[in-house]
Each structure stands twice: as C-alpha cells, then as structure tokens.
Design a protein around this motif. Structure first.
Motif, short mmCIF file in Angstrom:
data_model
loop_
_atom_site.label_atom_id
_atom_site.label_comp_id
_atom_site.label_asym_id
_atom_site.label_seq_id
_atom_site.Cartn_x
_atom_site.Cartn_y
_atom_site.Cartn_z
N UNK A 121 0.84 -1.21 0.00
CA UNK A 121 0.00 0.00 0.00
C UNK A 121 0.87 1.26 0.00
N UNK A 122 1.94 1.24 0.77
CA UNK A 122 2.83 2.39 0.82
C UNK A 122 3.52 2.62 -0.53
N UNK A 123 3.86 1.55 -1.22
CA UNK A 123 4.50 1.70 -2.53
C UNK A 123 3.53 2.34 -3.52
N UNK A 124 2.27 1.88 -3.52
CA UNK A 124 1.27 2.46 -4.41
C UNK A 124 1.05 3.93 -4.07
N UNK A 125 0.99 4.26 -2.79
CA UNK A 125 0.81 5.66 -2.40
C UNK A 125 2.00 6.51 -2.84
N UNK A 126 3.20 5.98 -2.70
CA UNK A 126 4.39 6.74 -3.11
C UNK A 126 4.38 7.00 -4.61
N UNK A 185 1.69 9.68 -5.37
CA UNK A 185 2.15 11.02 -4.99
C UNK A 185 3.22 11.53 -5.94
N UNK A 186 4.07 10.64 -6.43
CA UNK A 186 5.10 11.06 -7.39
C UNK A 186 4.47 11.55 -8.69
N UNK A 187 3.45 10.83 -9.16
CA UNK A 187 2.77 11.26 -10.39
C UNK A 187 2.06 12.60 -10.19
N UNK A 188 1.39 12.75 -9.05
CA UNK A 188 0.72 14.01 -8.76
C UNK A 188 1.72 15.17 -8.63
N UNK A 211 3.99 20.00 -10.92
CA UNK A 211 5.18 20.76 -11.29
C UNK A 211 5.10 21.27 -12.73
N UNK A 212 4.60 20.43 -13.63
CA UNK A 212 4.54 20.81 -15.04
C UNK A 212 3.37 21.74 -15.35
N UNK A 213 2.36 21.80 -14.49
CA UNK A 213 1.20 22.65 -14.73
C UNK A 213 0.96 23.58 -13.54
N UNK A 214 2.02 24.09 -12.98
CA UNK A 214 1.92 24.85 -11.74
C UNK A 214 1.13 26.15 -11.92
#
Length: 525
Positions: free
Chosen positions: A13-18, A21-24, A29-32
């Motif tokens: 579960x923690x891996x999926x959350x990480x 969050x990385x994708x978000x 960052x690209x659409x700030x």
C-alpha cells in the motif's frame, strides 16, 4: 506494533501511495501556473466561503478604485502579465537562447525523469541485496529488509544528487572555457580588460549591451556567481562514487567468505570423515571395513571435487562483483550524462524556452498568448463583477460617504482592462515616448525630403518649357552669374520657403495633413 512491522505489513500500500504522490507531484510541477490560477478562481468564487464576501465589506478607497477591487485585479494581473506577450517577445526569447548558446537544449522531460528513477531503483536494489546480511545481525528478517531498503535508497538519492550537480557543473565549465578562449583570441578594440566579474543581468529583450562582444553578452547572461571554472561537485561526486563502490565491493567479498566458511566442503581439512577414526558400528557389523587404500583414493577424489567447486564459486563471485561494479559505474555515467545534456545555465533560458518550444512561428505564439490572456481577463472580470455586485448590496445605504456611493454607482465603468491601463501607465508612456522619438525622426526625414523636392521644383520652374533654347554664350553667362551669387544659409532658405508657403493659399486637406503630422510628432496621437 513497531514502525518496522507497520512498514512490513503495509508495504504494498505504501508503494502504491508513493507512486501516486510522485505522479501528482510531477503533474503539479509541469502545470503549476494553471493550478495556481484554478485555485485562485476557486478561492474567490466558491459557494461556501468566497474571498469576495470578506472583501465586499471593506469600504476603503484607493484613488478612483475600491481597495478590494485593486486586490482582485492585482491577483489576476500576476497571471495576465505572464501571458500577455506579443510577437516581439517571442523573437527576443529566440535571440536570448541564441546568445547564451542554448537554442537546442531543453529541460529534463518525463522520459528522462523515468530513466533517472530507474537508476535509483537499480542502485537501491543492488545495495539492499549486498547489505541485507550485515545491516543489523540482532534484528528480525523483516526488520533487516526494511532497514536495508531505507539505507539503500538514501545512498542512491545521494549519488543521484551528486551526479546531477556534477553533470551540470561540467556543462557550465565547458561554456566558461569557450568564453575565455574567445576572449583571449579577441584582438578588437572592444575587448574587455578582464572577465573577473558579471557586470550586469540583461533581461529577455534587453539590447543595451548590443555593442559588446558576443562572448561578453553570453557571460553576462549565465547563472553563475563568478566566471571561473570550478570542480567542487565533480570532486565530491567522484569521491562518493569511489567510496561507495569500494565499500559495496568489500561487503560483497565478506559475504562470499561467510558463505564459503559455512559450507563444509570449502573448510580446509574437514572432509566429513577421518581415516584415523574407528566406526563402532563397523566393529559389530557383518560387513568388513574397506581397505585403507580404497579410503585414501576416495578421500583424494572427494577433496579434488570439493576444491574445484569452491574455486569455481569464488571465481564466479569475483566475476559477478566486477560486472556489478561496471553496472554501477555505467549507471553513474548515465545520470551524469543526463544532467550534462539537459537543463540550462542561462538565468532566463528556461523562461525563453517555455515561450518558444511549442510554437513554430511568431503567429502561432501570438494566437496562443492572446487566447490565454483573454481567458484570464474573462475570469478576472467575472470575479471583479461579482465583487462589485456584493459591494453594492453590502455598502449601499450603510455609509454616509458620497464618494463611496459614487464608486458603487459607477462600478460598471471600472473593468479589469481599465485597471491594466492605469497600472501599466508607465509602460505605456515609455512606449509612447519611443513612438514619439520614431515619429520625430520620420517627420524630420519627411521635412528634409519636402525641402529638397521644393528646391528641385523651383529649379525646374526657372526654366520655362516654352522658352527658346539659349546659345552657348548665353548659357555660359547665366552659369557664371549663378556661380557668382552668394550661397544662402539654411535659415535663409527656410525663410524663403516659408514666404513662398504664405503666398500660396493652403487648402483644407493640406491643413488637415499638416496638423495631423504635427500632432503625431508631438505624441498627442
């Protein structure tokens, strides 16, 4: 339940959350700027707690505007000014990248970031397998796995950070070296006395240093503290790579020694049996013991086979260590190459790239910028109108100030574009000043041409087309008479032209054209 047990239990579960969050984070960052504008619009116009509700209660004034109106317009002007650009800014961005020498470069993209992330995963995976047996001998297996993963990821992140800085430093040093080489070979009078300091920070479109050599213009636009070659991060990165590589290889060697020590076949002098020992079962058994010569032959064959197996295992392990070391160096080289190949060293190169890389022509850029600016202006005007409507409901009849009532009744005369015109009045005045200077030059040029045309016309009028041709003697006498006449000054010629113009009656069309040119030259139109 301790922390390591929680991490072990909810690891997936923690891996999926990480990853989520990385994708978000990457998307943000690209659409700030778009996200900031969206959030600002939500903050002002949400139906629960809109900011316009609190602003509408403030009757303070700022000139001919309410203070609350200024707050709204300034918030949206922050985004509007970033996209309200014309084609000249597009050309200026192109020129800026060309001066810095970064026309073909671009920042790290999504694929390169995924590649660097893969490097981190490979490094952490290799480190975890190497250190898992030594991280904490007293801990449980799950705890050791988690602790090893944390330490391995820390090592990988440190290496990625240092290799990134090293690649960027190598690229920056290359540009500074080329600048110094051009300066040393420059023999022109415009050559600077030294390159010891950055003299200025030209913005995009700044042409104040157009007379400087190209290498000096490039140096002034670099994002460096001093124009000198440095090897700080390169040295740190190389030391970290060597130290970590040596430590990891040492741990792998000790892991091999532990494995061979625990293997009875690879323990010297231990063959699993002894020729001098007597088996009691053989004394009371019916089967006779084997002869000593057969035992010796069997022992020698077994030792030879065990020795070859242990030797092959050791040699294969060393070969594997070498391949892992090569892979480790290749991964560091890849991370360094990515940082060397991508990214900018110019102070405003990224802004220039963002305003040019999506558009092939100036027309495409202008169309896109006009669309974005119009969208922001519409949002700003909608929010401003909402605020003015709330202020009319809230402040009407509650204040005894006639000026407040006047501003409320004339709210429709204050729009977002009116604010922009007043806020950027200085910019407009500077633009008008430049236009006035240009028109003045054009007017002077037109006046000069007009005077020349009048002079030629006067000369042509002196010769009547109906007059009989003069003889050579008469023409010679006329030329001598003209040469003997004194040359008129500019003031005398101007006075004669004015007298001729006063004698000639001016038509309304000519009067209109003359006054129109005068008003344009004075900057009134």
């Amino acid at each position: 339940m301790d922390l390591f047990k929680i991490l072990s239990t909810y690891r997936d579960i923690l891996i999926v959350m990480a990853l989520t969050l990385s994708i978000l984070f990457y998307f943000s960052y690209t659409n700030w700027e778009s996200l900031r504008l969206w959030w600002k619009n939500v903050k002002y116009n949400n139906f629960l707690f809109p900011k316009t509700r609190s602003l509408a209660k403030n009757p303070d004034m700022n000139g001919n505007w309410f203070h609350s109106e200024n707050v709204v317009c300034r918030d949206y002007d922050e985004h509007y000014s970033k996209v309200h650009k014309d084609g000249d800014f597009y050309d200026a961005c192109k020129e800026y990248l060309a001066i810095v020498g970064e026309s073909g470069r671009r920042p790290l993209g999504a694929f390169m970031l995924l590649g660097l992330f893969g490097v981190l995963v490979l490094e952490a995976w290799g480190f975890s397998y190497t250190m898992s047996g030594f991280i904490d001998l007293s801990a449980s297996e799950n705890t050791r796995v988690i602790m090893t993963g944390i330490v391995a990821i820390a090592f990988a992140v440190i290496l990625a950070f240092l290799t990134h800085l090293m690649g960027h430093e190598i690229y920056r040093n290359g540009i500074i070296k080329r600048i110094r080489n051009n300066w040393q070979t420059d023999k022109t009078p415009k050559k600077p006395s030294s390159l010891d300091a950055i003299s200025k920070d030209p913005e995009i479109g700044d042409e104040s240093d157009v007379d400087n050599p190209m290498y000096k213009r490039r140096l002034d636009r670099l994002d460096v503290s001093s124009p000198s070659v440095k090897h700080t991060f390169t040295t740190l990165a190389v030391l970290a790579i060597v130290i970590i590589g040596v430590i990891i290889t040492f741990v792998r060697v000790k892991t091999l020694e532990v494995a061979q020590t625990q293997d009875t076949m690879c323990v010297a002098g231990d063959d699993g049996s002894s020729a001098g020992e007597v088996n009691l079962d053989d004394l009371y058994g019916s089967k006779p013991p084997p002869p000593p010569s057969a035992v010796a032959v069997s022992k020698a064959a077994r030792e030879k086979g065990e020795s070859e197996i242990c030797k092959a295992t050791k040699e294969g392990s060393w070969a594997t260590f070498g391949m892992l070391a090569i892979l480790f160096l290749v991964l560091q080289a890849f991370a360094t190459w990515v940082s060397f190949k991508f990214g900018f060293v110019g102070k405003h190169s990224k802004v220039a790239w963002e305003n040019t890389h999506k558009y092939k022509t100036k027309g495409q850029y202008e169309t896109e910028m006009d669309s974005k600016a119009r969208s922001i202006a519409q949002r700003a005007q909608k929010t401003l109108s909402n605020l003015q409507s709330r202020m009319a409901k809230k402040l009407s009849g509650e204040t005894m100030n006639d000026r407040v009532d006047h501003l409320i009744n004339t709210a429709s005369e204050r729009t977002f574009f009116d604010f922009l015109e007043e806020e950027h009045e200085q910019t407009l005045s500077n633009r008008n000043r430049r236009t006035k200077t240009t028109l003045s030059k054009d007017s002077e040029h037109s006046s000069l041409l007009s005077s020349q045309q009048v002079e030629v016309k006067a000369q042509l009028e002196t010769v009547s087309p109906d007059a009989a041709p003069l003889s050579d003697e008469e023409m010679e006498a006329q030329l001598l008479k003209e040469a003997a006449e004194p040359e008129l000054t500019d003031e005398e010629v101007e006075r004669q032209l004015l007298e001729e113009m006063q004698k000639k009656k001016e038509t309304p069309e000519e009067q209109r054209a003359r006054l129109l040119a005068k008003l344009k030259a004075e900057g009134k139109l």
